[in-house]
Design a protein around this motif. Structure first.
Motif, mmCIF file in Angstrom:
data_model
loop_
_atom_site.group_PDB
_atom_site.id
_atom_site.type_symbol
_atom_site.label_atom_id
_atom_site.label_comp_id
_atom_site.label_asym_id
_atom_site.label_seq_id
_atom_site.Cartn_x
_atom_site.Cartn_y
_atom_site.Cartn_z
ATOM 1 N N LEU A 116 0.807 -1.109 0.071
ATOM 2 C CA LEU A 116 0.024 0.156 -0.198
ATOM 3 C C LEU A 116 0.990 1.255 -0.039
ATOM 4 O O LEU A 116 1.917 1.155 0.555
ATOM 5 N N ARG A 142 1.966 4.649 1.213
ATOM 6 C CA ARG A 142 1.881 5.370 2.700
ATOM 7 C C ARG A 142 2.612 6.588 2.696
ATOM 8 O O ARG A 142 3.398 6.961 1.799
ATOM 9 N N ASP A 143 2.234 7.590 3.555
ATOM 10 C CA ASP A 143 3.032 8.731 3.918
ATOM 11 C C ASP A 143 3.325 9.660 2.671
ATOM 12 O O ASP A 143 2.516 9.881 1.730
ATOM 13 N N LEU A 152 2.173 8.310 -0.815
ATOM 14 C CA LEU A 152 0.605 8.401 -1.100
ATOM 15 C C LEU A 152 0.505 9.880 -1.426
ATOM 16 O O LEU A 152 -0.361 10.066 -2.314
ATOM 17 N N GLU A 183 -0.325 13.586 10.951
ATOM 18 C CA GLU A 183 0.471 13.312 12.030
ATOM 19 C C GLU A 183 1.326 14.330 12.563
ATOM 20 O O GLU A 183 2.114 14.399 13.558
ATOM 21 N N ARG A 193 -7.847 4.875 6.688
ATOM 22 C CA ARG A 193 -7.358 3.824 6.010
ATOM 23 C C ARG A 193 -6.044 3.924 5.500
ATOM 24 O O ARG A 193 -5.455 2.944 4.953
ATOM 25 N N ASN A 194 -5.714 5.296 5.214
ATOM 26 C CA ASN A 194 -4.750 5.761 4.521
ATOM 27 C C ASN A 194 -3.409 6.032 5.494
ATOM 28 O O ASN A 194 -2.181 6.577 4.855
ATOM 29 N N LEU A 195 -3.450 5.939 6.827
ATOM 30 C CA LEU A 195 -2.568 6.393 7.570
ATOM 31 C C LEU A 195 -1.604 5.117 8.063
ATOM 32 O O LEU A 195 -2.086 4.162 8.385
ATOM 33 N N THR A 196 -0.350 5.453 8.378
ATOM 34 C CA THR A 196 0.645 4.652 8.964
ATOM 35 C C THR A 196 0.306 3.988 10.277
ATOM 36 O O THR A 196 0.435 2.971 10.617
ATOM 37 N N ASP A 197 -0.248 5.055 11.259
ATOM 38 C CA ASP A 197 -0.459 4.762 12.538
ATOM 39 C C ASP A 197 -1.727 5.742 12.749
ATOM 40 O O ASP A 197 -1.727 6.687 13.455
ATOM 41 N N HIS A 226 -4.388 1.690 -5.121
ATOM 42 C CA HIS A 226 -4.357 1.713 -3.672
ATOM 43 C C HIS A 226 -5.586 1.742 -3.006
ATOM 44 O O HIS A 226 -5.717 1.130 -2.211
ATOM 45 N N SER A 266 -6.514 -0.626 -0.210
ATOM 46 C CA SER A 266 -6.578 -0.032 1.138
ATOM 47 C C SER A 266 -7.930 -0.328 2.039
ATOM 48 O O SER A 266 -7.915 -0.483 3.356
#
Length: 243
Positions: free
Chosen positions: A3, A5-6, A9, A105, A126-130, A188, A192
């Protein structure tokens, strides 16, 4: 392929930003459902004297939903994609609306401080790492008793919901992404959602992050069982220094 990320994305959204509004306009009920989720924040008096955070505002569709629902509220839209924000800022907005370029973040570093009376996050978590850390940050930005509404693709848990999502992606989303040169971004999107929390799991995640009175509200149309509004509240008696 993993996926996005960060930064990867955000870069993909930058590249797709010029076509994004046109593509989502093909989704029946897209804007009406955002307005429904915005209204579920329940601010009184048109939001007079209230501050609302639109977290992951993209090209401003969710911002417009908030502005329509709460015509007297101050609204701060935040997004990690410079390209999406450029599209948002190019639209006509009242002076009570402003935009900030920042990942979810890094709100404090970007100068986004509370307190906010309400937060809307559409198609973000759903797109966030944390996601758990961001949920705790959002809770700290809310006034005691303030509400979070998460408008998100989250499958209801039935096999039929997953089959419907897969069919729509194979038949509509991926072909459109391929035609516009954005296949990586829309692949994605498909994955995701498939790999994100089910509705019960995300509701439980909100509870673990400290939100009370968590409710899951369905959305109508073809996305029933696929897209939901999650509403939670910061405890009325809770205070801290996360501002």
């Amino acid at each position: 392929m993993p996926l996005l990320r960060d930064t990867a994305l955000a870069d993909a959204f930058d590249r797709g930003s010029g076509r994004y509004d046109r593509l989502v306009s093909l989704n029946p009920g897209y804007h009406a459902q955002l307005r429904r989720s915005a209204r579920r924040l329940g601010l009184p008096d048109g939001g007079a004297g209230r501050r609302v955070l639109d977290l992951g505002c993209g090209t401003g569709a969710s911002t417009a939903a908030l502005a329509a629902a709460f015509p007297a509220a101050e609204i701060v839209g935040v997004d990690a994609s410079a390209g999406m924000l450029e599209r948002a800022r190019a639209k006509r907005w009242p002076s009570r609306v402003r935009f900030v370029h920042a990942p979810a973040e890094e709100l404090r570093r970007a100068g986004v401080h509370g307190p906010f009376d309400a937060v809307l996050a559409a198609y973000l978590f759903r797109n966030l790492t944390d996601p758990d850390t961001v949920l705790r940050t959002v809770r700290g930005l809310l006034v005691p008793g303030g509400r979070l509404a998460v408008h998100e693709y989250a499958l209801g848990g039935r096999r039929a919901d997953r089959l419907m999502w897969d069919a729509v992606c194979r038949g509509v989303i991926l072909p459109l992404g391929t035609a516009t040169g954005d296949r990586t971004l829309y692949r994605h999107l498909w994955r995701s959602v498939a790999e994100f929390d089910t509705v019960p799991a995300f509701g439980a995640r909100l509870g673990r992050a400290g939100f009370e009175d968590v409710r899951v509200l369905p959305l109508p149309g073809w996305q029933t069982g696929i897209t939901h509004t999650f509403v939670g509240r910061r405890a009325a008696g809770e205070t801290d220094g996360a501002r």
